[in-house]
Scaffold this active site. Structure first.
Site, short mmCIF file in Angstrom:
data_model
loop_
_atom_site.label_atom_id
_atom_site.label_comp_id
_atom_site.label_asym_id
_atom_site.label_seq_id
_atom_site.Cartn_x
_atom_site.Cartn_y
_atom_site.Cartn_z
CG HIS A 366 -5.36 -4.17 4.88
ND1 HIS A 366 -5.92 -3.36 5.79
CD2 HIS A 366 -4.61 -3.50 4.27
CE1 HIS A 366 -5.37 -2.67 6.15
NE2 HIS A 366 -4.34 -2.47 4.98
CD GLU A 367 -1.60 -4.42 1.91
OE1 GLU A 367 -1.69 -3.38 1.26
OE2 GLU A 367 -0.83 -4.38 2.86
CG HIS A 370 -5.02 -0.16 0.48
ND1 HIS A 370 -5.41 0.56 1.54
CD2 HIS A 370 -4.07 -1.01 1.11
CE1 HIS A 370 -5.23 0.31 2.67
NE2 HIS A 370 -4.02 -0.73 2.52
CD GLU A 390 -3.74 1.01 7.37
OE1 GLU A 390 -3.51 -0.21 7.58
OE2 GLU A 390 -3.56 1.52 5.93
CG HIS A 454 -0.42 2.46 9.60
ND1 HIS A 454 0.91 3.18 9.36
CD2 HIS A 454 -0.59 2.27 8.39
CE1 HIS A 454 1.09 3.24 8.13
NE2 HIS A 454 0.27 2.68 7.51
#
Length: 677
Positions: A366-367, A370, A390, A454
């Site tokens: 996920h991170e 980004h 997101e 989010h």
């Protein structure tokens, strides 16, 4: 996330919440959430053309050459697409298709100042002909006064005060610069001020504040450090790529751009110490051994690298073959993890009582995604574009988990399902039905841009699940799902692999910093059309999946109680100029149009009172939808009109005609539709 260049610096974190905890940790570019210049769906083509639109995997030298070529031709490109004399292009990225088409991403400057919200994509055929331009904003860049009325120090004071209100501890700004703010409405001269330091919970602070240089009004703000997911979850016994030097092994992955994993040993700055030891067996599966977190982080980075390379042909987060690096054991009992563009690195805390390092595969996928968003579309972390930002990390993080094929952490459509950040054993997010977390939204609605990003990510997550797996009850890898649709009609999935390809192509060649949900639909349809053909089952599934979350109409024109015909192509509206039209061809209807024909209008335009709007029937008869109003200063026309068109034959070409009858404000037709009840 944003890029780590000197223009801006952002990072993403993972933060503990109490109720309805969300996977947090995304990037923000600095512009407001408006959609301008969404991609137009590809022309009709056969599915066999898909190979021509597949992205080519470029070597670092090939990519560098294409970037050099684009940079040397920026003046010609600017002139060709009609930019003003004071506008300059700066090349940011390039994607090449198998048929030679280039998708070149640019940022703009005006009179030497960075234009925030001025990014654009130029699609060029192999012949050199410009095929399409996708802009983050269609507003004309005309700023008459480049001398600030507000002092730089006043802008800095405003930003510092705002940072303190949000838990910041610094008494002075780190930097401030003049920019052109073009993300919402008319472009203006502004200051971008950055305040760093730490927040009151120990999270690195990096607040960006945009201040109008003429009025002192705060135009926009975003926190460069964002919250993500987290708590411990291990992946069992996994292979690691390390480096041996003499008799010492290090967590240095030479097979993946030289990714290194460091031990911060409770520190909060620098890189710490590269993990090294005489044995090539790392950790023992418990938090008491510091190398355990290092092994998890190193594995997560490797799987994420492999996922992007083998799924999309992307070589690293920036697509330049260069690895990021990872840091573990950040701070003391830090219940967060974050991606940071400024260091191009991933950082993990050790969780509550330093016993639960947040080094899970979910967090890594996920991170670090980004970073991919930051280096491609740069979706703003605000409004609808923030929700899409997101969701992009949720989507690719899910892709990473399925790709890993790890027996300890099987692939699923649950986000953070093993982290248990709430202490009740529930996932943070559910892609099949986002509202199950108590806060996320299942479907789009007009006010979703004001929801925390989010949770406004829910419709895009839901769309991806529907596109991948379809609606209704089913069991996948032992997990039960039951996905509803906004219109109550079923959706048939096309498989996760195809859904990922469509989202990635849209992100890298269609989305801009200001893309909203309507623009995401347009972009994914364009991507599906290019990959599989506009008459394909995949293209129709994209339409149906978006309709399933209340964005647009069904592939057969059904849903929402009637047959829908739609045109999503952008049409610029000249300032105080001639009328422009957008056409829709209606076919397959019998007899006349209804007495309650629904005309859905989506026009992006500042000071909407300048506009006169008509519906023009196939025989040329005009039906006035909106009159000129000198007092209506609000932005945009996004509404549905009801027209008694019962005297008109239904089949034929209908037109939306729009004219701007006053000076200074500009805009464009973002799309419109006819609904026959």
């Amino acid at each position: 996330m944003r890029s780590s260049s000197s223009r801006r610096r952002t990072s993403h974190t993972l933060h503990r919440r109490t109720a309805g905890a969300a996977l947090v940790g995304v990037a923000a570019l600095l512009t407001a959430a408006i959609q301008s210049g969404a991609a137009t769906a590809a022309p009709q083509q056969a599915p066999s053309a898909a190979a021509a639109h597949a992205s080519v995997q470029l070597s670092p030298s090939q990519r560098a050459e294409l970037l050099r070529d684009a940079s040397s031709g920026t003046a010609r490109t600017a002139a060709a697409i009609g930019l003003g004399d004071q506008e300059r292009l700066v090349v940011r990225d390039v994607v090449k298709d198998a048929d030679g088409t280039l998708h070149t991403r640019y940022e703009r400057t005006y009179a030497g100042l960075p234009v925030l919200g001025g990014d654009l994509i130029v699609d060029t055929a192999k012949s050199g002909e410009t095929q399409r331009v996708i802009k983050a904003t269609n507003a004309a860049l005309k700023v008459s006064d480049l001398t600030p009325d507000v002092t730089k120090s006043a802008a800095e004071q405003q930003a510092v005060a705002r940072a303190k209100a949000l838990g910041g501890t610094k008494s002075a700004a780190d930097s401030s610069r003049k920019v052109i703010w073009a993300a919402s409405g008319k472009p203006v001269l502004a200051y971008e001020t950055v305040v760093g330091g730490l927040q009151d919970d120990g999270t690195p602070n990096e607040l960006h504040v945009i201040t109008d240089a003429a009025t002192g009004q705060k135009l926009y703000e975003y926190q460069g450090v964002r919250n993500g997911t987290g708590n411990t979850m291990y992946s069992g016994t996994v292979p690691l790529t390390t480096t041996l030097s003499g008799s010492t092994y290090t967590l240095n992955d030479g097979a993946r751009g030289g990714h290194k994993t460091y031990n911060l040993n409770r520190g909060t700055s620098g890189t710490g110490t590269l993990f090294s030891q005489t044995s090539d067996t790392w950790g023992n599966g418990t938090a008491s051994n510091s190398a355990t977190a290092g092994a998890d982080a190193h594995y997560g980075a490797a799987v994420t690298w492999d996922f992007y390379k083998n799924t999309f042909g992307r070589s690293g987060i920036r697509n330049d073959g260069v690895a990021a690096y990872s840091r573990v054991h950040y701070g003391n009992a830090y219940v967060n993890a974050f991606w940071d563009d400024s260091c191009f690195c991933m950082t993990y805390g050790d969780g509550t009582s330093n016993t639960h390092p947040l080094t899970s595969l979910d967090v890594a996928g996920h991170e670090m995604s980004h970073g991919v968003t930051s280096n491609t579309a740069g979706l703003n972390y605000s409004g609808e574009s923030g929700g899409l930002n997101e969701a992009t990390s949720d989507i690719f993080g899910t892709g990473v988990e399925f790709y890993a094929n790890n027996s300890t952490d099987v692939g699923d459509y649950l986000i953070g399902e093993k982290i248990d950040i709430n202490g009740d054993g529930t996932p943070l997010r559910y892609m099949d039905k986002p509202s199950k977390d108590g806060a996320s939204k299942d479907s789009w609605y007009s006010g979703i841009g004001s929801v925390d990003v989010h949770y406004s990510s829910g419709p895009a997550n839901h769309f991806f699940y529907l596109l991948s797996e379809g609606s209704g009850a089913k069991v996948i890898n032992g997990v039960s799902y039951n996905s509803p649709t906004a219109d109550g009609l079923p959706v048939t999935g096309i498989g996760r692999d195809k859904a990922l390809q469509i989202w990635y192509r849209a992100l890298t060649t269609k989305f801009t910093s200001t893309t909203n949900y309507a623009g995401a639909r347009t972009g994914t349809l364009a991507a599906a059309g290019e990959l599989y053909g506009t008459s394909s089952a995949e293209y129709k599934a994209v339409q149906d999946a978006w309709a399933g979350v209340a964005v647009g109409s069904r592939s057969g024109g059904g849903g929402g109680g009637g047959t829908v015909f739609e045109n999503t192509a952008d049409v610029s509206i000249p300032d105080n100029g001639a009328a422009v039209t957008s056409s829709i061809t209606v076919s397959g209807r019998s007899g006349n149009a209804p007495s309650n024909l629904q005309v859905g209008v989506d026009i992006i335009h500042t000071w909407r009172g300048d506009l006169v709007i008509d519906l023009v029937a196939p025989d040329g008869t005009a039906y006035r939808l909106k009159n000129f109003s000198s007092s209506d200063s609000a932005d945009n026309v996004q509404t549905t009109y009801t027209v008694n068109a019962s005297s008109e034959v239904a089949n034929g070409t209908w037109k939306l005609r729009v004219q701007d009858q006053a000076t200074y404000d500009t805009g464009y037709i973002n799309g419109w539709k006819l609904t026959f009840p």
